[in-house]
Design an enzyme around this catalytic site. Structure first.
Site, PDB file in Angstrom:
ATOM      1  N   LYS A 125      -2.641   7.067   1.328  1.00  0.00           N
ATOM      2  CA  LYS A 125      -2.335   7.116   2.643  1.00  0.00           C
ATOM      3  C   LYS A 125      -1.230   8.296   2.714  1.00  0.00           C
ATOM      4  CE  LYS A 125      -2.452   4.661   6.941  1.00  0.00           C
ATOM      5  NZ  LYS A 125      -3.344   5.271   7.580  1.00  0.00           N
ATOM      6  N   ARG A 135       0.932  -1.263  -0.027  1.00  0.00           N
ATOM      7  CA  ARG A 135      -0.032   0.025   0.103  1.00  0.00           C
ATOM      8  C   ARG A 135       1.002   1.189  -0.118  1.00  0.00           C
ATOM      9  NH1 ARG A 135      -4.531   0.712   4.393  1.00  0.00           N
ATOM     10  NH2 ARG A 135      -2.732   1.051   6.014  1.00  0.00           N
ATOM     11  N   GLU A 162     -16.043   6.546   5.946  1.00  0.00           N
ATOM     12  CA  GLU A 162     -15.209   6.174   7.094  1.00  0.00           C
ATOM     13  C   GLU A 162     -15.144   6.983   8.216  1.00  0.00           C
ATOM     14  OE1 GLU A 162     -11.107   5.290   5.817  1.00  0.00           O
ATOM     15  OE2 GLU A 162     -11.169   7.018   4.565  1.00  0.00           O
TER      16      GLU A 162
HETATM   17  N1  PXG Z   1      -9.267   4.841   7.296  1.00  0.00           N
HETATM   18  C1  PXG Z   1      -8.101   5.746   7.354  1.00  0.00           C
HETATM   19  C2  PXG Z   1      -8.534   7.358   7.007  1.00  0.00           C
HETATM   20  C3  PXG Z   1      -7.102   5.612   8.106  1.00  0.00           C
HETATM   21  O1  PXG Z   1      -6.208   6.572   8.279  1.00  0.00           O
HETATM   22  C4  PXG Z   1      -7.903   3.161   8.475  1.00  0.00           C
HETATM   23  C5  PXG Z   1      -9.036   3.610   7.779  1.00  0.00           C
HETATM   24  C6  PXG Z   1      -7.667   1.997   8.886  1.00  0.00           C
HETATM   25  O2  PXG Z   1      -6.688   1.202   7.837  1.00  0.00           O
HETATM   26  P1  PXG Z   1      -5.893  -0.132   8.352  1.00  0.00           P
HETATM   27  O3  PXG Z   1      -4.975  -0.417   7.314  1.00  0.00           O
HETATM   28  O4  PXG Z   1      -5.088   0.739   9.636  1.00  0.00           O
HETATM   29  O5  PXG Z   1      -6.647  -1.018   8.726  1.00  0.00           O
HETATM   30  C7  PXG Z   1      -6.714   4.422   8.544  1.00  0.00           C
HETATM   31  C8  PXG Z   1      -5.474   3.840   9.252  1.00  0.00           C
HETATM   32  C9  PXG Z   1      -4.265   7.181  14.478  1.00  0.00           C
HETATM   33  C10 PXG Z   1      -3.712   6.456  13.128  1.00  0.00           C
HETATM   34  O6  PXG Z   1      -3.219   7.385  15.013  1.00  0.00           O
HETATM   35  C11 PXG Z   1      -4.804   5.876  12.282  1.00  0.00           C
HETATM   36  C12 PXG Z   1      -4.408   5.267  10.979  1.00  0.00           C
HETATM   37  C13 PXG Z   1      -3.198   5.014  10.886  1.00  0.00           C
HETATM   38  C14 PXG Z   1      -2.046   5.460  11.808  1.00  0.00           C
HETATM   39  C15 PXG Z   1      -2.446   5.955  12.924  1.00  0.00           C
HETATM   40  O7  PXG Z   1      -5.379   7.242  14.588  1.00  0.00           O
HETATM   41  N2  PXG Z   1      -5.314   4.938  10.381  1.00  0.00           N
END
Ligand code: PXG
Length: 288
Positions: free
Chosen positions: A150, A50, A183
């Protein structure tokens, strides 16, 4: 604490980059949030894929191979003596001048890997479920900054997080530009209705936890899983709602915009999936 910076392990105090880095000046870069469980980096290859996809769209040449990046993540965990932890991987555009033209960033990207212990939601939230709200800030239009990226430009989500803070809740539901549920600020969203597990088709990041949970629901719980358009009305009338993300794992939601979800308690599908998810986190990844 040891930080990986451009191929070297350096002490935290010495882990510094230039104020001319375009990651700082413009949010020009990419990141991943990854977790290690008992010496297994959960879905590390998927996270690296990713990251490289984000960099490919942003036309950032990472400069090291995916295999080298996997090794760098593992080395950073080892250098810090961590078997469990949270990894933040950042690739910035690198140093440029005070214009936004990325062609001026000739030195190439800065690669940063931080491994730390993780801060989690309080246990109470997993047992009782979250109360959350929908916020006014809509998720980025896919033809602006596609939510699949991301990128280091997270102001869209930070605006929504501020709105959640102002409302006194820990997370916010963001809609897409057409008014469908997209989301949360750092989590994907799911709902259960009539034995079907549903999650938004568009306007959201393709979360790695999301993909893992969809696979578990299909393979282990034999649930039908649909990626579809979801409205707030459908969420309010769902049997169960939960969020997924690397930090939160899988967390129940029991109230949205003042409406109780079902009887206001975490539901059986959510709790089953959380248990199954805990089992795979220790197996499905890169061991070290
Ligand atoms: N949606 C968004 C916008 C994200 O940033 C997710 C979904 C979940 O994705 P994963 O691959 O983790 O299942 C994310 C991931 C935080 C933090 O500190 C959040 C993410 C990544 C790193 C830190 O809240 N989000």
């Amino acid at each position: 604490m040891k930080i990986y910076l451009n191929g070297k392990m350096v002490e935290k105090e010495n882990a510094r980059i230039s104020v001319f880095d375009h990651g700082l000046l413009y949010g020009d870069g990419a990141f991943e949030g990854i977790r290690a469980y008992s010496g297994v980096v959960f879905k590390l290859n998927e996270h690296i894929d990713r990251l490289y996809e984000t960099c490919h769209s942003l036309m950032i040449n990472v400069g090291i191979t995916k295999t080298q990046m996997v090794a760098a993540v593992v080395d950073t965990l080892k250098a810090n003596g961590l078997r469990d932890g949270y990894i933040r991987l950042v690739v910035t555009r690198g140093d440029g001048d005070l214009g936004l033209d990325p062609r001026k960033c000739k030195a190439g990207p800065n690669i940063i890997i931080i491994a730390d212990s993780i801060t989690l939601y309080p246990q109470e939230f997993y047992e009782k479920g979250l109360t959350i709200v929908t916020v006014p800030t809509v998720r980025n239009h896919p033809e602006a900054i596609n939510p699949q990226l991301k990128s280091l430009n997270y102001l869209n989500n930070i605006m929504a997080k501020i709105e959640a803070n102002n409302a006194g809740v820990p997370e916010a539901i963001m809609l897409d530009g057409s008014g469908y549920v997209a989301e949360c600020t750092g989590d994907n969203i799911f709902m259960v209705k009539n034995g079907v597990l549903k999650t938004p088709l568009q306007g959201r990041l393709r979360g790695i936890t999301r993909d893992a949970v969809m696979a578990l629901a299909e393979q282990k719980l034999k649930l039908a899983v649909q990626e579809t358009l979801i409205t707030r009305h459908e969420l309010y009338n769902a049997e169960e709602v939960f969020l997924t993300g690397t930090a939160a794992e899988l967390i129940p939601v029991v109230k949205i915009d003042g409406r109780s979800i079902s009887n206001g308690e975490p539901g059986p599908v959510t709790l089953n999936l959380l248990k199954l998810f805990h089992e795979v986190t220790r197996k499905d990844g890169v061991g070290f």
